[in-house]
Design a protein around this motif. Structure first.
Motif, PDB file in Angstrom:
ATOM      1  N   GLN A  55      -3.646  -9.060  -1.386  1.00 33.23           N
ATOM      2  CA  GLN A  55      -3.812 -10.160  -2.341  1.00 33.23           C
ATOM      3  C   GLN A  55      -5.103 -10.019  -3.141  1.00 33.23           C
ATOM      4  O   GLN A  55      -5.104 -10.201  -4.372  1.00 33.23           O
ATOM      5  CB  GLN A  55      -3.805 -11.497  -1.595  1.00 33.23           C
ATOM      6  N   ASP A  56      -6.191  -9.706  -2.463  1.00 37.25           N
ATOM      7  CA  ASP A  56      -7.465  -9.549  -3.179  1.00 37.25           C
ATOM      8  C   ASP A  56      -7.442  -8.328  -4.090  1.00 37.25           C
ATOM      9  O   ASP A  56      -8.014  -8.351  -5.186  1.00 37.25           O
ATOM     10  CB  ASP A  56      -8.624  -9.463  -2.181  1.00 37.25           C
ATOM     11  N   LEU A  78       7.319 -11.807   3.052  1.00 35.98           N
ATOM     12  CA  LEU A  78       6.133 -12.654   2.957  1.00 35.98           C
ATOM     13  C   LEU A  78       5.157 -12.093   1.929  1.00 35.98           C
ATOM     14  O   LEU A  78       4.627 -12.823   1.077  1.00 35.98           O
ATOM     15  CB  LEU A  78       5.454 -12.770   4.323  1.00 35.98           C
ATOM     16  N   ALA A  79       4.918 -10.795   1.987  1.00 35.62           N
ATOM     17  CA  ALA A  79       4.023 -10.163   1.022  1.00 35.62           C
ATOM     18  C   ALA A  79       4.590 -10.257  -0.390  1.00 35.62           C
ATOM     19  O   ALA A  79       3.856 -10.513  -1.350  1.00 35.62           O
ATOM     20  CB  ALA A  79       3.788  -8.711   1.399  1.00 35.62           C
ATOM     21  N   ALA A  85       3.363 -14.516  -6.497  1.00 31.95           N
ATOM     22  CA  ALA A  85       2.673 -15.735  -6.913  1.00 31.95           C
ATOM     23  C   ALA A  85       1.388 -15.428  -7.681  1.00 31.95           C
ATOM     24  O   ALA A  85       0.931 -16.251  -8.491  1.00 31.95           O
ATOM     25  CB  ALA A  85       2.359 -16.600  -5.691  1.00 31.95           C
ATOM     26  N   LEU A  86       0.821 -14.260  -7.446  1.00 34.93           N
ATOM     27  CA  LEU A  86      -0.387 -13.860  -8.170  1.00 34.93           C
ATOM     28  C   LEU A  86      -0.079 -13.298  -9.551  1.00 34.93           C
ATOM     29  O   LEU A  86      -0.985 -13.105 -10.359  1.00 34.93           O
ATOM     30  CB  LEU A  86      -1.153 -12.810  -7.367  1.00 34.93           C
TER      31      LEU A  86
END
Length: 236
Positions: A55-56, A78-79, A85-86
Motif C-alpha cells: 500500500q505504501d 484482500l490486497a 482503493a488507492l
C-alpha cells in the motif's frame, strides 16, 4: 572498474522517453508473502506488513508526477481491494507461472491501456519510497532502452524499466542485478535514491526502512512496543 551496461554517475545517454510511466507491481498472495520476515515479526503480523508495504509503495508511486498509472498483478482478494482503493489497476496473476511471467503479463496489460508509454516493474516491498526519488530514477531510466536499479544489497533489483517498443525482459529473483546487467540493461547510479532501493525481506531490512521513514500504513501496523520506534515518512 565499471561493469558492462553500468551507467557512470556523470554520463548521460541518448534522448529517450521521460514519461508518463506505467508501473507494474507484483504481489504474492498475502499468506505467502515476505516469508523471511516471519522470524522477526511473527506469523500473524507478517501478511499484514506485506500488504502495508504494498500500500505504501503504490501510494507513493501514484504520487509521483512521472507516473501515469500503476498495474498491480496479484491473486490476493484482500490486497486487490486495498490497492484498487488507492487507484491502482489490479489484474489477476497466474500462480504457477512465477514472478517474471507475472511482470511480463502486467507490462502487456499496461501497454494495452496506454500504447506508447514507457513501462517499469517496481517491487511491492518499498515502504519508505519517496515520490521524488522515484521520479529521479524514472528520469534516468527514460534515457535508455532498458535500465534497472539494484537493491540496497547490490544483489537484487527493485526497478526495471523499458522504453516504448522494448520488451521488459524481467529477470527478478535472487541475484537479479547480474542477470539484468548481462541482458544489456543499463544500471542506474544508486546515489540519492536510497528509498527506491530499500526493499524489505528481513528484520534488518525493516529496521533500515524504519530509519528512513516508512509510509503511514506500515507505521500503523508496526506495534508501538516493538523496537525500533516507528518513523513515519512525511513529504516527498
Amino acid at each position: 572498474m565499471r561493469k558492462d551496461g553500468e551507467l557512470p554517475a556523470n554520463t548521460t545517454g541518448p534522448a529517450g522517453p521521460t514519461g508518463p510511466w506505467s508501473l507494474v507491481v507484483p504481489l504474492k498472495p498475502l499468506p505467502l508473502a515476505k516469508s523471511r520476515l516471519a522470524d522477526a515479526v511473527g506469523p500473524l503480523l507478517r501478511p499484514r506488513l506485506a500488504l502495508a508495504f504494498a500500500q505504501d509503495t503504490v501510494a507513493a508511486a501514484l504520487s509521483c508526477p512521472a507516473v501515469r498509472d500503476v498495474v498491480v498483478v496479484t491473486d490476493d482478494p484482500l490486497a486487490a481491494e486495498a490497492l484498487s482503493a488507492l487507484g491502482a489497476a489490479v489484474v489477476p496473476d497466474a500462480p504457477a507461472a512465477g514472478l517474471n511471467a507475472a511482470l511480463a503479463y502486467g507490462a502487456d496489460v499496461a501497454r494495452a491501456r496506454h500504447p506508447g508509454a514507457p513501462v517499469a516493474a517496481l517491487n511491492a516491498d518499498l515502504p519508505a519510497l519517496r515520490p521524488a526519488e522515484l521520479g529521479r530514477v524514472l528520469g534516468m531510466a527514460g534515457q535508455f532502452p532498458r535500465a534497472f536499479l539494484s537493491d540496497a544489497a547490490e544483489i537484487g533489483t527493485t526497478l526495471l524499466a523499458a522504453a516504448p517498443g522494448m520488451e521488459l525482459r524481467p529477470a527478478f529473483g535472487g541475484a537479479s542485478r547480474l542477470r539484468h546487467l548481462s541482458s544489456g540493461a543499463v544500471e542506474i547510479p544508486p546515489a540519492g535514491v536510497v528509498s527506491v532501493r530499500r526493499d524489505v525481506d528481513t528484520g534488518a531490512d525493516l529496521r533500515a526502512a524504519l530509519e528512513l521513514g516508512v509510509g503511514p500504513r506500515t507505521a500503523e501496523r508496526w506495534p508501538v512496543t516493538e523496537p525500533p520506534a516507528r518513523v513515519v515518512r512525511t513529504g516527498g
